[in-house]
Structures are given as structure tokens and as C-alpha cells.
Design a protein around this motif. Structure first.
Motif, mmCIF file in Angstrom:
data_model
loop_
_atom_site.group_PDB
_atom_site.id
_atom_site.type_symbol
_atom_site.label_atom_id
_atom_site.label_comp_id
_atom_site.label_asym_id
_atom_site.label_seq_id
_atom_site.Cartn_x
_atom_site.Cartn_y
_atom_site.Cartn_z
ATOM 1 N N GLN A 225 0.833 -1.209 0.000
ATOM 2 C CA GLN A 225 0.000 0.000 0.000
ATOM 3 C C GLN A 225 0.865 1.255 0.000
ATOM 4 O O GLN A 225 0.564 2.232 -0.686
ATOM 5 C CB GLN A 225 -0.916 0.005 1.222
ATOM 6 N N ALA A 234 -3.896 8.111 -6.904
ATOM 7 C CA ALA A 234 -5.238 7.860 -7.437
ATOM 8 C C ALA A 234 -5.528 6.366 -7.471
ATOM 9 O O ALA A 234 -6.648 5.941 -7.197
ATOM 10 C CB ALA A 234 -5.390 8.462 -8.834
ATOM 11 N N ALA A 235 -4.511 5.562 -7.814
ATOM 12 C CA ALA A 235 -4.720 4.111 -7.853
ATOM 13 C C ALA A 235 -4.947 3.581 -6.440
ATOM 14 O O ALA A 235 -5.705 2.634 -6.242
ATOM 15 C CB ALA A 235 -3.525 3.412 -8.491
ATOM 16 N N GLY A 237 -6.474 5.220 -4.066
ATOM 17 C CA GLY A 237 -7.853 5.563 -3.774
ATOM 18 C C GLY A 237 -8.797 4.571 -4.433
ATOM 19 O O GLY A 237 -9.757 4.101 -3.828
ATOM 20 N N TYR A 238 -8.502 4.219 -5.679
ATOM 21 C CA TYR A 238 -9.313 3.255 -6.425
ATOM 22 C C TYR A 238 -9.335 1.910 -5.708
ATOM 23 O O TYR A 238 -10.374 1.267 -5.598
ATOM 24 C CB TYR A 238 -8.733 3.112 -7.829
ATOM 25 N N ALA A 239 -8.164 1.487 -5.206
ATOM 26 C CA ALA A 239 -8.077 0.181 -4.561
ATOM 27 C C ALA A 239 -8.662 0.204 -3.152
ATOM 28 O O ALA A 239 -8.829 -0.840 -2.550
ATOM 29 C CB ALA A 239 -6.628 -0.282 -4.510
ATOM 30 N N GLY A 240 -8.938 1.407 -2.641
ATOM 31 C CA GLY A 240 -9.525 1.502 -1.309
ATOM 32 C C GLY A 240 -8.499 1.474 -0.192
ATOM 33 O O GLY A 240 -8.821 1.110 0.931
ATOM 34 N N PHE A 241 -7.248 1.846 -0.505
ATOM 35 C CA PHE A 241 -6.242 1.915 0.549
ATOM 36 C C PHE A 241 -6.448 3.192 1.347
ATOM 37 O O PHE A 241 -6.688 4.254 0.788
ATOM 38 C CB PHE A 241 -4.824 1.908 -0.044
ATOM 39 N N GLU B 312 -14.890 6.202 -3.873
ATOM 40 C CA GLU B 312 -13.772 7.125 -3.720
ATOM 41 C C GLU B 312 -14.248 8.464 -3.169
ATOM 42 O O GLU B 312 -13.498 9.193 -2.539
ATOM 43 C CB GLU B 312 -13.050 7.304 -5.061
ATOM 44 N N PRO B 333 -14.294 2.236 -0.925
ATOM 45 C CA PRO B 333 -14.172 1.268 -2.021
ATOM 46 C C PRO B 333 -13.979 -0.162 -1.530
ATOM 47 O O PRO B 333 -14.511 -1.111 -2.115
ATOM 48 C CB PRO B 333 -12.919 1.727 -2.769
ATOM 49 N N GLY B 350 -2.759 4.918 -14.072
ATOM 50 C CA GLY B 350 -2.750 5.988 -13.079
ATOM 51 C C GLY B 350 -3.951 5.978 -12.158
ATOM 52 O O GLY B 350 -4.028 6.756 -11.229
ATOM 53 N N ARG B 351 -4.928 5.108 -12.413
ATOM 54 C CA ARG B 351 -5.990 4.862 -11.442
ATOM 55 C C ARG B 351 -6.318 3.367 -11.436
ATOM 56 O O ARG B 351 -6.238 2.708 -10.417
ATOM 57 C CB ARG B 351 -7.248 5.688 -11.730
ATOM 58 N N LEU B 365 -3.655 -5.190 -6.797
ATOM 59 C CA LEU B 365 -4.215 -3.871 -6.493
ATOM 60 C C LEU B 365 -5.708 -3.932 -6.181
ATOM 61 O O LEU B 365 -6.170 -3.323 -5.224
ATOM 62 C CB LEU B 365 -3.948 -2.924 -7.669
#
Lengths: 358, 522
Positions: A225, A234-235, A237-241, B312, B333, B350-351, B365
């Protein structure tokens, strides 16, 4: 139209990323050679006095390890934060508070010690450093205040607090009003690991931190993480870390390790609390962390190298009458070459102006 | 390829001979020849990664060829930089705009000109040019007020002010509604009639057939063909582009729609960011076994909707977003994934993935929980690698293995990897943003097939896209998002591209905004 341009390379060579630190060392040595020659010293003798003599005795190697110990402890903690874009610049302050709390316990239980006192001091040092690092963590998450500024400013608060304490409450009652505490009792002093040197238990703790740091980064999900947050928030945030949790973790961990380093100094080589606990280990540790590429093993090697530049500089002053600034010059050259190599593995240099339109 | 013109004919506007450009590890352009005549609209056609962008960047001076020559009106030239290209008379409208939101149209255009002159005079020139070419534009408006179509007009006008002899348009309609695209074509035809050459890059085949008189097809960095697109079918062009036969996704009939997997009730957002689009009373549901498509031009609230659905961005009212009937607006999430949600974001690099990390790390991920890749806080790297290999095999991801960095994959392959990663977690509900944006035709067909397959196996699928063709292929029902409001959905077979296009331009049954923005957009 400039005559020299930098063109980005497609991809930095992975091998070069690891080769540049040794390369920077070699270039530093070569430049040192030229420097000594120009100053009128015998370059071989001077380099020998700087880099070989200090570590050609048992005592010398011991001193090297003593100096590398706090650097490693601080830098391991900092590197975890740096990987997650948490820029703790205040390890020096956290180290100082660790010395205040850990050393304070030694003074509080003066005359009533036991086997339990030293472990308590280690925990106290860690808690002190963590508490000091918790302030920037809270300020960043609550008010979005840059931890770079808050942690740096808190360093000066910590140094003033130390000064106040050694001039007041911590002062040795039998010390003729010198701003120093009592000498710690045997129960409150780090045991020596290597007889005949000053290498103390802190060195073992530093190695433990290296191993722990490696496991954290390379094997645990928290380490993953941290990596993702550092590279691509951003990734994460996407993964929920949970980024807040990582900020807390990074600052508490680096604060705690710096606190242990500070406690190790007062309970180790110094043996009492003085106004000068550290010659700037907390700041040098930032250089160590980057010189070691934020990798635990690299940090260990970098800490030894920086420690060598400290004691080599002292030795060269004594043996050859070289100026005191020589330590700084060598540290500066080392950083310069490292950063220059970093640029060159990412960019290639092009000479000559671009041709104009026909 | 071309018969040589008679000796007294004027030299072509631009001729490329044997242009070659190599990047580390890839030959982007391999001896490309291209001839552009004065006043023609010439299509440059190719899949993503075929070398189209590299080629036009060299024409515009952003990149420099390793070898080969470039002739401008018969004279050999080297273009050192974009300013040099502009001096020659080459203009380019990029896919991504370079405009400052807080400046006016005139100020933005002045920044892009080499010698803008006084502002008042420039504003007048902008007015003249925009009227002449039917590009309605108010020079004094701030860019953040403008729709995407209007922003593109700013970029076009900026080029036109320099009297270009060659105008390069990179995927210009990807951000436009069908009606806006039609208007753009009129402008381009008028420009061509006046003698300006237009190099038109696109992978939308119908457009090229409607607009262009010649097409050059690139594949793998090489010119593989040239044709008159008006004489070809879209399918023929596509097969020329991908070099093999194109499969159309099969679409088994939809069974009876199941229970609502996702229900959104009166979802509104408010943001401190003045450039964000707030959602207003968005209400819809997606049922098990169906695909709901949400159309709309980018910037109408898609980013905000995606963030609100993925977790998010948290929603004050938990009941506004319900997954499997459970109020979820307050969940992050991770918790939403635990309820069976999987998510494919619009930005795949990048996301959706970390560019610098390997595919196995990127499998970790989003798959860490549902694939149990973590036990006792430690990562099970062997299992993550195996999972990455399963995705690579199952979804035909072209790569040299699980160690490859995400950024080393082409857009289409990376998207197949991400979609595969999410689908293999057997989600009950999958939300996908722009599933095939910038993805080549072959990969797009595979992705479409996978999404339809997932829905038919009982999952609910929500697709948010700007590409109407795609939504008509995929969706069972379609809604349109405009200025943060969502239209009622219509069954796909009961509506048409034209009707959805009008909705995308803001022709809702709902009353217009108090500030009259909808009225303006019409």
C-alpha cells in the motif's frame, strides 16, 4: 537555442539505478585525489588518512558502527515515509525528544534501577519520538498542513526543550551548575556488544530495523500500500487503501525509530543528557535514505559511508592538518555525483543547437 | 502506390518519404510514405499503437524522425519544433486541449500565438474567423463556462488565425455529440474547399467514410494500404486496420431482468471545486442480467458519478447509493468491493493500474480481498503471480508475462487486463467507465464480448461512455447524463442515435437550469 540540451531516455536502465551510488563514490575519490593534489598534499597519503586509517583499527571500526547506528535507525524510518510521499524532515527533533523521554526515565529512576529500566527507556524513547511525530501527522490530516514545515519547525522546539531541561530539571544536582545531567547508572546504560569499542546494543536494534524495514516493504500488504500510495495516489484511492492510516503509520514509525536512536545516544556513547545529543544525525539521515535508494540494505551501506565521512574528516584534520570543511566537501561531492548520475540515467546530453527550418 | 503526377502539376502540399522513428524497444514508424495534396481531407487510419500519433507529432515538430525526408510544397524541410511548423503553415488540434480554465477565449488564443498583437484587435479577428467558418464563439467568455465542443472550437480558431495550409486534427470527434460532429464536418469541408489540406486522424470509420476523400492505413508502424474510403465499407476499413477479420460481439437475448443490484436514489453532490459538475437528483437502477449504458459528453458529471459509485467519494446520505439493497453511500471502495462491486475506472493508467508496477502487483491492487492474495498481513506473491497469469491467458493480453510493467502494455491490452482482473473476481455488479476509449478495434470487440457475457451470466453491468456506437452495441437500456442530471432510461431498441444525441446536447424533458445553461447549449 542552447548549446547543451538534455533529452529524456525512453527508460532508465535498472542496473544503472543500483550502480550509480558506487559510481558516485569512485568519482568522489577521483575528485578528492585531484583536490588534494591541487592543495599541495600527497593525494594518496591524504586519501589514505581520510578513508583507510580511520577504519584500520578495531577502535576505528567500532566508532564507524557507533556513528552509523543512529543514522541507520533514523533513515530506515524516514525511507518508509518517503516511499509513501510523507516527508518527515524532523527526525532530528524526534530523536531529541526520544533522548529527553528515554534519558528522563534513567534520571527518574536514578538509584532505584533494575534490569527492567533499559527496556523501559527504549520504549520511552520510541514513545517520545512517536509523540513528536504525531503532531505533524495530525496537522497534515486535520488541517492539510505540510509535514515538511511542521516537522522541521518542531525540531527547533525539541532542541529548545532539551536546552531548558538540561539547564533546569535535568541538571546534575552535584554538577557545579554545568548544563548536564547526572551520568546514568549501569542499569540505564546500553550494554557494549563488542569489547574494546563503544559499539552498543543500539547497533543490534539498527540491524533489526533494517531487517524489519525490508520485510515491511517487500513482503507485507502495508508495504504494498505504501508503494502504491507513493507512486500513484489515485490508484490507491481506487483500490480503497486508507491514505490517512499510511500517513499515521509512516510518521509514527519514523518518529519511533528516531526516538530510539536518540535514547541510544544518551544511554550509549554519551552516558548522560547534554545539550548536544546529536551532531545532526536526523538531518544526515535524510541524505542517507536517498543515498541508499530508500532500500533498507542500501541505507545500511549508505549510513556506514556517511559515518566514514564524519570520522575520516576528523582523522584527516588531526593527521594531515586538513581544514575542517573537508568533511562537508566530501559529503557534498558525493551527493553531487549521485544526483548528476541520476540525471544522466534518465536523460542523455546533446550538444549543439537544433538546426533551424530550411 | 500513387501514379506520379504530370510534370506541370503543383507539388503536393506535404510529402513524407521513408520516415522512420524508433523508440527504445519499438519501431513506431517504419519507412512511412505519405502524400497530401492541397485541399484534400485525408484520413490517417490505424489502431492504437499503429504509429499515427508519432507520425503527426513529427510533422508538427514535436518529435524528430530518425531518418527519412519531409517535403513541404516540393521543398525539403526539417521541422525543429511546433513554432517552426506554424511558420510553415501547419496547425494542429490535439485530442487533449491545452486551455486555461480561468482565462478568456481571447487570452487563451493569445497565449498560443507567436505574435498575438493587441487584445482588442485579436478579439475582432477571432469574431471574424469564427463567423466565417460557422464556429460560434464569444471571445470574451471564460473557458470554464464553455462546453467541450466550444473548447475545441477555441483550439481550431487558434489554428485558423495563422492561415494554415495544413490542419492536423487528432481524434476530434471523440469529445463531441453527433450533432456537434456534423457541424465540425461542415467547417472542415469549407476549409478544404478554400484549399487547406486536412489530415484527419480517427478510428471512427463511418466518420471517415462521410468526410474524407482519401485514407492511408497504418498498422504496426507501416503503411499497409491506401484507399478511397467512400468506396469501402466500414467493415472493410476495419479489417484493413486490424489486418484480420473483425468479429462482431454476439448478443444472446436478454432473459427476464433480475433484482436490482444497484439502486441510486436522488443522488446529489456538492463540491468545493468550481470546475466540478455537481450531480442533481440522479436516480436509476441496474438489475441483475442487464447492461445499463449512460451516455453523455465528458465533463457532464461522469467523473463525479463514478467516484460516488466506487466509494472514492463518500455520500452524506447512505441510502442514496444501495448495493444489493444495502445503503452504501457511506462505505469506502474496500467495503463496497466486499459487497460484490467491481470497478473499471476511466483512467486505466494511473488509477486502474500503477504504471511502474508489474502486472502481478497490479492484479493485487484490486484483487487482494476477493482472491485472498493477502493472509495475516503478508502478500502471497506466488498466488498474485498465478492470478495475473490467469488474467493474461483468459483475456488474451499480449505481453511478455506477469513481470511486465503496466505502462509497457498498449492501451487495448492494458484494458483487457483490467477488465479481466475485475470480471475474474466474479462481481455481482460491474461499473465500467469508457471501456474501449482509445482501444483498438480487435481489443474493443473482445471487451464488448466479455461485458455482454458477464451480464448474461447474471451480473449487473453499468457502462458509462461517450461512444454512442459502443453503447448501442452493449446496452439493454440507455440514459444520458447532462449537466449533472440523468435522463430517464430508454430500451436501446426503442431509441436512436439521433435521439440520444439530442439528449446529450441537453434537450431534456426537465425544466432548464435557473442560469439558463441548457438553453445556451441548444
Amino acid at each position: 537555442m542552447s548549446l547543451i540540451r538534455l533529452e529524456p531516455r525512453g527508460q532508465a536502465s535498472q542496473a544503472m539505478v543500483y550502480l550509480t551510488p558506487p559510481l558516485a563514490v569512485v568519482l568522489t575519490l577521483m575528485s578528492g585525489f585531484v583536490l588534494f593534489l591541487l592543495l599541495g598534499f600527497d593525494p594518496m597519503k591524504a586519501l589514505h588518512a581520510f578513508f583507510i586509517d580511520p577504519v584500520s583499527s578495531k577502535r576505528g571500526i567500532g566508532e564507524l558502527i557507533v556513528k552509523a547506528t543512529p543514522l541507520t535507525l533514523c533513515a530506515i524510518g524516514l525511507s518508509i515515509g518517503f516511499r509513501a510521499n510523507v516527508w518527515n524532515i524532523g527526525a532530528e527533533g524526534q530523536l531529541t525528544v526520544g533522548a529527553i523521554v528515554g534519558g528522563g526515565l534513567a534520571l527518574a529512576f536514578y538509584g532505584h534501577g533494575g534490569w527492567w529500566l533499559l527496556p523501559l527507556m527504549v520504549i520511552g524513547g520510541a514513545v517520545g519520538g512517536m509523540a513528536w511525530a504525531a503532531i505533524p501527522a495530525y496537522l497534515r490530516l486535520r488541517f492539510n498542513a505540510s509535514e515538511i514545515l511542521t516537522s522541521l519547525m518542531l525540531t527547533y522546539v525539541a532542541l529548545l526543550l532539551l536546552n531548558f531541561l538540561v539547564h533546569g530539571p535535568y541538571r546534575d544536582p552535584d554538577g557545579f551548575a554545568f548544563p548536564e545531567s547526572r551520568l546514568f547508572e549501569a542499569d540505564a546504560v546500553m550494554p557494549i556488544l563488542w569489547l574494546g569499542t563503544r559499539v552498543h546494543l543500539g547497533a543490534a536494534l539498527a540491524l533489526l530495523a533494517v531487517a524489519g524495514g525490508w520485510v515491511l516493504i517487500a513482503r507485507t500488504f502495508i508495504g504494498f500500500q505504501i508503494k502504491v500510495i507513493g507512486l500513484t495516489p489515485a490508484a490507491a484511492g481506487y483500490a480503497g487503501f486508507d491514505q490517512k492510516r499510511i500517513v499515521w503509520l509512516a510518521l509514527l514509525l519514523s518518529g519511533g525509530l528516531a526516538g530510539i536512536a536518540g535514547m541510544g545516544e544518551v544511554a550509549g556513547p554519551i552516558g548522560q543528557i547534554t545539550p548536544n545529543v546529536s551532531p545532526g544525525y536526523g538531518f544526515t539521515a535524510i541524505i542517507v535514505a536517498f543515498l541508499g535508494r530508500l532500500h533498507p540494505v542500501g541505507i545500511l551501506l549508505a549510513a556506514l559511508l556517511m559515518a566514514l565521512s564524519f570520522i575520516g574528516g576528523e582523522a584527516a584534520q588531526i593527521a594531515m592538518g586538513l581544514p575542517k570543511a573537508i568533511t562537508g566537501v566530501f559529503q557534498g561531492m558525493l551527493l553531487f555525483f549521485l544526483l548528476a548520475s541520476d540525471v544522466l540515467i534518465r536523460y542523455r546530453v546533446r550538444f549543439g543547437a537544433r538546426r533551424a527550418v530550411a | 502506390m500513387e501514379s506520379s503526377p504530370p510534370a506541370d502539376a503543383p507539388p503536393p502540399r506535404l510529402e513524407l518519404r521513408g520516415i522512420t522513428k524508433r523508440f527504445p524497444g519499438c519501431l513506431a514508424n517504419d519507412h512511412v510514405n505519405l502524400v497530401l495534396q492541397g485541399g484534400e481531407i485525408h484520413a490517417l487510419l490505424g489502431e492504437n499503437g499503429a504509429g499515427k500519433s508519432t507520425l503527426v507529432k513529427m510533422i508538427y515538430g514535436v518529435l524528430h524522425p530518425d531518418s527519412g525526408s519531409m517535403l513541404w510544397q516540393g521543398q525539403e524541410v526539417r521541422v525543429p519544433d511546433p513554432a517552426g511548423a506554424r511558420r510553415l503553415g501547419i496547425g494542429m488540434v490535439f485530442q487533449h486541449f491545452s486551455l486555461f480554465d480561468t482565462l478568456t477565449v481571447t487570452e487563451n488564443i493569445a497565449l498560443g500565438l507567436d505574435n498575438p498583437g493587441p487584445m482588442a484587435a485579436l478579439a475582432n479577428r477571432i469574431r471574424t474567423v469564427s463567423e466565417r467558418y460557422g464556429l460560434a464563439l464569444d471571445p470574451d467568455r471564460h473557458v470554464f463556462h464553455l462546453s467541450v465542443g466550444e473548447r475545441q472550437r477555441v483550439e481550431i480558431v487558434r489554428c485558423l488565425l495563422q492561415d494554415p495550409k495544413l490542419l492536423i486534427m487528432d481524434e476530434p470527434t471523440s469529445v463531441l455529440t453527433p450533432q456537434e460532429a456534423t457541424k465540425l464536418f461542415e467547417t472542415l469541408r469549407r476549409l478544404a474547399a478554400e484549399g487547406c489540406t486536412i489530415l484527419y486522424i480517427s478510428h471512427k470509420l463511418e466518420e471517415i467514410r462521410a468526410l474524407c476523400s482519401r485514407a492511408t492505413v497504418l498498422r504496426g508502424g507501416r503503411v499497409v494500404g491506401a484507399c478511397d474510403p467512400r468506396q469501402e465499407t466500414a467493415r472493410g476499413l476495419a479489417e484493413m486496420m486490424i489486418g484480420s477479420e473483425l468479429s462482431t460481439p454476439e448478443r444472446p437475448p436478454q432473459g427476464a431482468a433480475g433484482a436490482a443490484r444497484l439502486s441510486v436514489r436522488n443522488l446529489s453532490t456538492s463540491s468545493d471545486n468550481p470546475f466540478a459538475t455537481n450531480l442533481k437528483d440522479v436516480t436509476f437502477e441496474v438489475r441483475a442480467g442487464e447492461i445499463l449504458g449512460i451516455a453523455g459528453v465528458a465533463g457532464n458529471g461522469q467523473a463525479e458519478l463514478m467516484a460516488a459509485l466506487s466509494g472514492e467519494a463518500l455520500i452524506a446520505d447512505p441510502a442514496a447509493v444501495q448495493i444489493e439493497g444495502l445503503p452504501s453511500g457511506h462505505l469506502g471502495p474496500r467495503a463496497r468491493r466486499a459487497l460484490g462491486l467491481a470497478f473499471v475506472p476511466e483512467e486505466r493508467l494511473g488509477r486502474g493500474t500503477v504504471p511502474e508496477l508489474s502486472l502481478s502487483d497490479n492484479a493485487l491492487l484490486s484483487g487482494y480481498a476477493s482472491e485472498t492474495l493477502v493472509t495475516g498481513g503478508m502478500v502471497r506473491f506466488a498466488k498474485a503471480r498465478a492470478y495475473a497469469e490467469t488474467i493474461i491467458k483468459g483475456f488474451n493480453v499480449v505481453t511478455h508475462g506477469h513481470k511486465a510493467e503496466a505502462r509497457s502494455l498498449s492501451g487495448g491490452n492494458l484494458q483487457k487486463f483490467i477488465i479481466g482482473r475485475e470480471i475474474l473476481q466474479r462481481p455481482k455488479l460491474l461499473i465500467v467507465g469508457q471501456p474501449t476509449w482509445g482501444v483498438d478495434a480487435g481489443a474493443a470487440a473482445a471487451i464488448h464480448q466479455a461485458l455482454i457475457g458477464l451480464a448474461r451470466s447474471g451480473a449487473a453491468v453499468l457502462v458509462i461512455s461517450q461512444d454512442l456506437d459502443e453503447l448501442f452495441v452493449l446496452s439493454d437500456r440507455i440514459s444520458v447524463l447532462f449537466h449533472g442530471r440523468l435522463s430517464d432510461s430508454r430500451p436501446t431498441h426503442e431509441t436512436s442515435v439521433e435521439r440520444i444525441g439530442l439528449l446529450m446536447g441537453g434537450l431534456f424533458a426537465t425544466p432548464p437550469d435557473e442560469d439558463g445553461e441548457i438553453a445556451r447549449a441548444l
